[in-house]
Write a protein that holds these residues in place. Structure first.
Motif, PDB file in Angstrom:
ATOM      1  N   LYS A  33       0.821  -1.216   0.000  1.00 58.73           N
ATOM      2  CA  LYS A  33       0.000   0.000   0.000  1.00 58.73           C
ATOM      3  C   LYS A  33       0.849   1.258   0.000  1.00 58.73           C
ATOM      4  O   LYS A  33       0.363   2.331  -0.342  1.00 58.73           O
ATOM      5  CB  LYS A  33      -0.936   0.017   1.202  1.00 58.73           C
ATOM      6  N   GLN A  61       2.412   1.186  -4.085  1.00 57.64           N
ATOM      7  CA  GLN A  61       1.333   1.038  -5.075  1.00 57.64           C
ATOM      8  C   GLN A  61       1.848   1.089  -6.512  1.00 57.64           C
ATOM      9  O   GLN A  61       1.205   1.677  -7.381  1.00 57.64           O
ATOM     10  CB  GLN A  61       0.261   2.119  -4.875  1.00 57.64           C
ATOM     11  N   ALA A 100      -5.554  -7.144   3.251  1.00 56.71           N
ATOM     12  CA  ALA A 100      -5.590  -6.937   4.700  1.00 56.71           C
ATOM     13  C   ALA A 100      -6.730  -5.989   5.074  1.00 56.71           C
ATOM     14  O   ALA A 100      -6.526  -4.906   5.610  1.00 56.71           O
ATOM     15  CB  ALA A 100      -4.250  -6.406   5.189  1.00 56.71           C
ATOM     16  N   LEU A 101      -7.937  -6.433   4.742  1.00 60.59           N
ATOM     17  CA  LEU A 101      -9.143  -5.651   4.998  1.00 60.59           C
ATOM     18  C   LEU A 101     -10.179  -6.653   5.510  1.00 60.59           C
ATOM     19  O   LEU A 101     -10.337  -7.725   4.923  1.00 60.59           O
ATOM     20  CB  LEU A 101      -9.629  -5.032   3.683  1.00 60.59           C
ATOM     21  N   LYS A 131      -9.165  -3.157  -5.005  1.00 60.99           N
ATOM     22  CA  LYS A 131      -8.691  -2.437  -6.184  1.00 60.99           C
ATOM     23  C   LYS A 131      -7.178  -2.640  -6.340  1.00 60.99           C
ATOM     24  O   LYS A 131      -6.669  -2.895  -7.430  1.00 60.99           O
ATOM     25  CB  LYS A 131      -9.029  -0.953  -6.015  1.00 60.99           C
ATOM     26  N   MET A 132      -6.464  -2.545  -5.216  1.00 63.96           N
ATOM     27  CA  MET A 132      -5.013  -2.702  -5.237  1.00 63.96           C
ATOM     28  C   MET A 132      -4.633  -4.153  -5.536  1.00 63.96           C
ATOM     29  O   MET A 132      -3.665  -4.417  -6.257  1.00 63.96           O
ATOM     30  CB  MET A 132      -4.457  -2.273  -3.873  1.00 63.96           C
ATOM     31  N   HIS A 174       0.410   8.160  -2.177  1.00 58.44           N
ATOM     32  CA  HIS A 174      -0.955   7.940  -2.661  1.00 58.44           C
ATOM     33  C   HIS A 174      -1.507   9.194  -3.337  1.00 58.44           C
ATOM     34  O   HIS A 174      -2.204   9.119  -4.356  1.00 58.44           O
ATOM     35  CB  HIS A 174      -1.858   7.512  -1.502  1.00 58.44           C
ATOM     36  N   SER A 208      -4.098  -3.338   0.650  1.00 58.43           N
ATOM     37  CA  SER A 208      -5.100  -2.831   1.594  1.00 58.43           C
ATOM     38  C   SER A 208      -6.495  -2.696   0.990  1.00 58.43           C
ATOM     39  O   SER A 208      -7.418  -2.290   1.685  1.00 58.43           O
ATOM     40  CB  SER A 208      -4.645  -1.481   2.152  1.00 58.43           C
ATOM     41  N   SER A 209      -6.636  -3.017  -0.300  1.00 55.29           N
ATOM     42  CA  SER A 209      -7.968  -2.918  -0.909  1.00 55.29           C
ATOM     43  C   SER A 209      -8.066  -3.897  -2.072  1.00 55.29           C
ATOM     44  O   SER A 209      -7.037  -4.362  -2.592  1.00 55.29           O
ATOM     45  CB  SER A 209      -8.234  -1.495  -1.414  1.00 55.29           C
ATOM     46  N   HIS A 243     -18.323  -7.745   0.046  1.00 51.57           N
ATOM     47  CA  HIS A 243     -17.088  -7.968  -0.707  1.00 51.57           C
ATOM     48  C   HIS A 243     -17.124  -9.228  -1.571  1.00 51.57           C
ATOM     49  O   HIS A 243     -16.122  -9.582  -2.197  1.00 51.57           O
ATOM     50  CB  HIS A 243     -15.901  -8.017   0.262  1.00 51.57           C
TER      51      HIS A 243
END
Lengths: 365, 365
Positions: free
Chosen positions: B39, B42, B80-81, B64-65, B348, B61-62, B87
Motif C-alpha cells: 500500500k 502502489q 488486509a481488509l 482495487k489494489m 498515494h 489494503s484494498s 465484498h
C-alpha cells in the motif's frame, strides 16, 4: 440501491445546484462578478452547472487544473497561484489560447516573466489582508509601489488589480467573528483602491473565501468574488456558520467492517486516503474527522439521524465513536454516511462522485 | 537538472532498493516469510524490485489494489481488509485467478461468504493485540472459539491463522517503547498458537508494522511479516527510531512561491493535496508537516542541510518556518525538499515518482 462495496463519495445534485444558484444570486445582488474557484469540484460536468448559472470566468489553483478546464471550453481563467520564473512554460502554453490571469508578488519574477512570456497575461498582485500566508502586506505601500512601478513598464504583464484570500475566516465560528476578519480586510482592499485611483482608474479588487461570501452582506468596492467550497460545503463550513448541515452536497458512503459495542466504536472502510486527515475540534473539545449519519437505500443521507463522529483515521480505516443505542441496528456490511470535514480535500482524493441518481461524475485525473 | 515547475515526489532508487534488501535479509534471519505490504508504493515497477529480492507473496489494503497487482503478475495476495458480505463479488473475481487471502472477524460474514463464494480463499482471523482498531481481542477466547467453530464447517473459507497489526508501535519514540508494545502483543499471538495447537497444527501467525520489523529482534513463533512503509520510510519513522533520516527514500520537490524574511517564513507550492495533512509533534512541542532540506541540481537532497519545518498546510500551499540565515540564499522559483511525515499518504496523493535518475515511475491510478 447502487451496490456499494467500497468507499464512495455521494453527491446530491439538487443540493449542489441549489448552492450554485444561491451564490450566483447573492453575488449578482452585490453587482459583483462571480469567478468561482473550481478547485473544490475539479469536474467538467459540475463546471457545466456553473455555466448554466451564467458563469463564464473561473478560478483554479494550479496550471494543471487550468489546462483541464481550458480543454473543457473555459476561456477566462485566473490561476490563483503566485507565479515565479519556473512557471513560464505553463503560462505560455495557456495564454496562447485563453485569457489567463496570474498572481505576482515579487519584483524579480516580474522581470523574468516579462522577458520570457510570449503573450500578454492579466496580473493580480496578491495582497495579504491578514491571513499571513502569501501576498504583500496590503498596508506595505512601499513594497506595493515598487512592484507597481515595475509592472508599469511591462508589455506582457497587464496589471488588473489586487486579489486577496481572507482565509482566516476559517477560524471564525459565527457571523460576529467573520465580521471581525472581513471588515478590516475589506478596509485594506478599499484603501488600495483609493490610494491608487488616479494612477489605475480601472483597478479591480478580487475577493475570495466561502465563509464571508456565504453570510456576509456588506461588501463594498469589491469587483469579483471567488468562493469555491460552497459548491459542496462541508462539516467545517457548518461549524463556521456558513451553511446548515442540509446544505452539504457530499457524503462519503462508508462500508461498516466491524462493530465494537463494548467500546462504542464502529470501524468503517473510509480512511485518510478517502476523507483526508483534516479534522475539526468539536464544541465538547473532541476531535472529529467527519459526522456520521444514516444512509437509506436510495443513497440519501439523513442529517438528523446521527450515528456519531469519526474519532480517528488510518490509511484505509475510520473509527467511529458511536451512540450506544444504535448498535442493535448496525452490522458489518452496512453502509454509513460521513459528512466530510473538508470537501475539497475529500473530493480531490476520491476523483469521482456517485450522484444520488446513481450516475458517476468524473473529476480531473 | 530536471526542470521542476510543480510539486514532484522524488524517489532515491538506491535508498529504496537498499531498504528492500535490508528488510528481506532481516526476515530471512528470523526464518520468516516476507509478505510486504504494497500500500505504500502502489507501483508495479517498485513491486518488481521486491521480486528481485525473492518476494513472491504480498499484502495489499484494498481489492482495487489486489486487482492492480494481480494484473502485474502477483499470484499470492492477502487483502488486509476485514471482509463482509458486500465484498463477495470482489473476492470471486480475484479468487478465480490467484491465491487470495482475506480477513474475517464476525460470524455473520463467514456464513454469507461461504454461501456465495465460488472458489476457496485463505482466511486469517484479525486479532487485536492492543491497537484497538479492528480485530477480535486476542484474549477473547470465547468469541475466537465461536468464529473458529463456524470456520471449521466452511468449504470455501480455509482457515490459515491469525493476523495482527500492532499499529500502536507508531506511538513509540524509541526501542524501549516499541518493546513495551511488541512484547505483550507477541505473547498474545503465541498464546493463540499454544491454545489451538492440537486443533490447528498448521496454524500461522502473521505480523505487521514497520517500526517493530525495522529494529526489534526477538520475534518468536511468527510465520510471516508484512511491513510496508519501510520501502520509503519517512519523518515519522525517523522520529519513532525505525530508521535514520538517510534511510528515507522519498522527498517532495517543492517550488518556493514567496519568502517572508520579516516573519521567518517561506511559502512553497506543496500543500495538503501533495503531502497530506498528517503531522508530527516535534520534541520542542511544535507541529510539523515535513522537514525541509536543500536539494541540489542533481535532484539529490541533503538531510544535513536543514531549512526548517513545514508549520502549516492549506490545499496547495505549505508554510515553512525557516532558519533566519537562509533567506539570503533563497528566492521565489527555487526548489526545496520536504521529507514527508507519512510517505504512504504522500505517495498515494502524488500518483507517481520522479527518480533521482530523472525517470518517472507510475503508481496505480
Amino acid at each position: 440501491m447502487h451496490p456499494i462495496a467500497e468507499p464512495s463519495l455521494l453527491l446530491n445534485t439538487s443540493i449542489c445546484k441549489a448552492n450554485i444558484t444561491k451564490m450566483a444570486a447573492r453575488i449578482r445582488g452585490w453587482q459583483g462578478d462571480f469567478r468561482p474557484h473550481f478547485k473544490t469540484h475539479q469536474s467538467a460536468k459540475i463546471g457545466q452547472w456553473f455555466r448554466d448559472a451564467g458563469v463564464e470566468r473561473i478560478t483554479v489553483s494550479s496550471f494543471k487544473m487550468a489546462h483541464y478546464f481550458a480543454q473543457h471550453g473555459w476561456k477566462d481563467i485566473t490561476v490563483a497561484l503566485t507565479c515565479t520564473p519556473i512557471h513560464t512554460a505553463a503560462i505560455n502554453q495557456l495564454a496562447a489560447t485563453i485569457n489567463l490571469n496570474i498572481l505576482i508578488e515579487d519584483v524579480a519574477s516580474i522581470q523574468a516573466l516579462e522577458d520570457h512570456l510570449e503573450n500578454p497575461v492579466g496580473v493580480f498582485i496578491k495582497a495579504d489582508t491578514g491571513y499571513n500566508r502569501t501576498g504583500i502586506d496590503a498596508e506595505d505601500f512601499i513594497t506595493l509601489k515598487k512592484i507597481l512601478a515595475h509592472l508599469k513598464d511591462t508589455k506582457k504583464l497587464i496589471f488588473i488589480g489586487f486579489l486577496t484570500h481572507a482565509g482566516n475566516t476559517y477560524h471564525a465560528r459565527n457571523m460576529a467573528q467573520i465580521k471581525k476578519v472581513v471588515d478590516p480586510a475589506l478596509e485594506k482592499m478599499l484603501a488600495l483602491k483609493t490610494f491608487l485611483r488616479k494612477e489605475f482608474p480601472l483597478m479591480e479588487l478580487s475577493w475570495g473565501d466561502t465563509p464571508s461570501c456565504s453570510i456576509y452582506n456588506d461588501f463594498y468596492g469589491i469587483n469579483e468574488y471567488r468562493p469555491g467550497n460552497f459548491v459542496f460545503y462541508d462539516y467545517t463550513q457548518v461549524q463556521i456558520g456558513s451553511c446548515s448541515m442540509n446544505d452539504v452536497a457530499v457524503c462519503m458512503a462508508a462500508p461498516v467492517l466491524a462493530t465494537h459495542p463494548q467500546r462504542n466504536e464502529i470501524v468503517v472502510h473510509a480512511g485518510a486516503i478517502h476523507l483526508s486527515k483534516e479534522y475539526i475540534q468539536l464544541p465538547n473539545g473532541n476531535i472529529s474527522y467527519g459526522k456520521v449519519v444514516k444512509i437509506n437505500h436510495a443513497l440519501e443521507w439523513d442529517t438528523h439521524d446521527i450515528i456519531g463522529e469519526v474519532k480517528s483515521l488510518s490509511q484505509e480505516h475510520g473509527v467511529i465513536s458511536a451512540n450506544k443505542k444504535i448498535f442493535a441496528h448496525i452490522q458489518p456490511g452496512d453502509i454509513l454516511g460521513i459528512i466530510p470535514v473538508h470537501s475539497c480535500l475529500t473530493a480531490h482524493l476520491m476523483k469521482h462522485f456517485l450522484t444520488t441518481e446513481g450516475n458517476f461524475i468524473e473529476m480531473m485525473k
